[in-house]
Design an enzyme around this catalytic site. Structure first.
Site, short mmCIF file in Angstrom:
data_model
loop_
_atom_site.label_atom_id
_atom_site.label_comp_id
_atom_site.label_asym_id
_atom_site.label_seq_id
_atom_site.Cartn_x
_atom_site.Cartn_y
_atom_site.Cartn_z
N SER A 44 0.83 -1.20 0.00
CA SER A 44 0.00 0.00 0.00
C SER A 44 0.87 1.26 0.00
O SER A 44 1.68 1.44 -0.90
CB SER A 44 -0.96 -0.05 1.19
OG SER A 44 -2.05 0.82 1.02
N ASP A 158 -5.64 -4.15 -2.01
CA ASP A 158 -4.53 -3.86 -1.10
C ASP A 158 -3.97 -5.14 -0.47
O ASP A 158 -4.71 -5.94 0.10
CB ASP A 158 -5.06 -2.93 0.00
CG ASP A 158 -3.98 -2.32 0.86
OD1 ASP A 158 -3.02 -3.03 1.23
OD2 ASP A 158 -4.10 -1.13 1.19
#
Length: 262
Positions: A44, A158
Site C-alpha cells: 500500500s 490492497d
C-alpha cells in the site's frame, strides 16, 4: 558511514494511508547514516515509497514527491461504482514522478504486495512488469478504493488484507537482515469522530488491516514504529508531522541498525 557488511539488507515498508509520509522521515535518517538496501518490499503506502526508493530516488526527492501528493491529484470517484474511489489518478501521478515505471529497470530489487480477491491469495509483484500497475493494486484498500484488474483477469486489492508488513516476502527475496517500518502497530487514538465517508472508510480499513497483520514483525531484525497513533490515515495535510515522527522513530533505532549492518 556506509554499509560494509556482506550480509544482504532488506527494507520492509508497511501500509497506512497518509501515515506513509512517516516512511519518508525514516528514509531521511537511514540515508544520513549511509544505510543502503539490497532489496525492498512494500504494501500500500509502503509500495509507493518503496517503489520510489527502488527506482533510484533519494530521500530528498521522495520527500519532494510526497509534498506534491494531494487529494485532487491522487483520487477520484469511480464509475461504475465499485468502491468509493479510484486509484487511476495515483497511477498517473506516479508515472510522472518516478524515474522508471518497469520492474526490470529498477535500481534495487523490489516487491509490491497485493491480494487476489477471486483466488483468495497474496500476489507478489517483482522482477518484471508494470511497476505503476503493481503499486496501484497494492494501494487499492477494499471498500475505499475500487479493485484493479490485470491482464490475467485477476481482481486485485490492497495487500494489507493478508500482509501489511511483508517481512516473509523480503526473506524469500534473500535478505539476511530485515529492517521494517510498521505504521499500523501504534493503533489509533483520535479526538474526534469520523465526519465523512472517506474518514470512516480509512479508519475501518486500518482496523481490519491491523487485525490481519499477524506476526510479521516478529521475524524482522529491527522494527521502527513511529508514534503516530493520534494522526489519522486520511490526514494528508499532516505530512510535516508524519515526516518528523518518522525521523524521530528512526533516530531512536539507528544505533541498533548501524550495529547490525556493519
Amino acid at each position: 558511514m556506509a554499509n560494509i557488511s556482506t550480509k544482504k539488507i532488506g527494507l520492509v515498508l508497511s501500509g497506512g494511508g497518509a501515515r506513509g509520509f512517516a516512511h519518508v522521515g525514516v528514509l531521511k535518517v537511514l540515508e544520513q547514516h549511509g544505510i543502503r538496501f539490497d532489496m525492498i518490499a512494500g504494501t500500500s503506502a509502503g509500495s509507493i515509497v518503496g517503489g520510489a526508493l527502488a527506482a533510484g530516488m533519494n530521500a530528498a526527492a521522495i520527500e519532494a514527491m510526497a509534498r506534491r501528493i494531494g487529494w485532487l491529484n491522487t483520487i477520484r470517484p469511480t464509475l461504475p461504482f465499485r468502491g468509493l474511489l479510484s486509484t487511476a489518478p495515483i497511477g498517473k501521478f506516479l508515472a510522472r514522478e518516478l524515474p522508471v515505471t518497469r520492474f526490470e529497470d529498477l535500481k534495487t530489487p523490489f516487491a509490491a504486495i497485493a491480494y487476489d480477491l477471486a483466488e483468495g491469495r497474496e500476489v507478489v509483484f517483482e522482477g518484471r512488469g508494470d511497476l505503476i500497475h503493481a503499486i496501484r493494486a497494492s494501494c487499492s484498500v477494499p471498500l475505499l478504493f475500487a479493485p484493479v484488474k490485470d491482464s490475467e483477469g485477476r481482481v486485485l486489492v490492497d495487500g494489507g488484507v493478508t500482509s501489511v508488513m511483508p517481512v516473509d516476502v523480503i526473506r524469500k527475496m534473500g535478505a539476511d537482515i530485515v529492517i521494517a517500518v510498521d505504521l499500523i502497530a501504534c493503533g489509533g487514538v483520535y479526538p474526534r469522530r469520523p465526519r465523512n465517508v472517506v474518514s470512516i472508510g480509512v479508519r475501518s480499513a486500518l482496523t481490519l488491516i491491523r487485525t490481519a497483520s499477524g506476526s510479521q514483525t516478529s521475524i524482522a531484525d529491527v522494527v521502527i514504529v513511529p508514534q503516530i497513533a493520534h494522526l489519522r490515515p486520511d490526514q494528508l495535510g499532516k505530512r510535516d508531522e508524519f515526516i518528523a515522527l518518522g525521523e524521530a522513530a528512526a533516530a531512536a533505532a539507528i544505533d541498533e541498525i548501524v550495529a547490525l549492518t556493519q
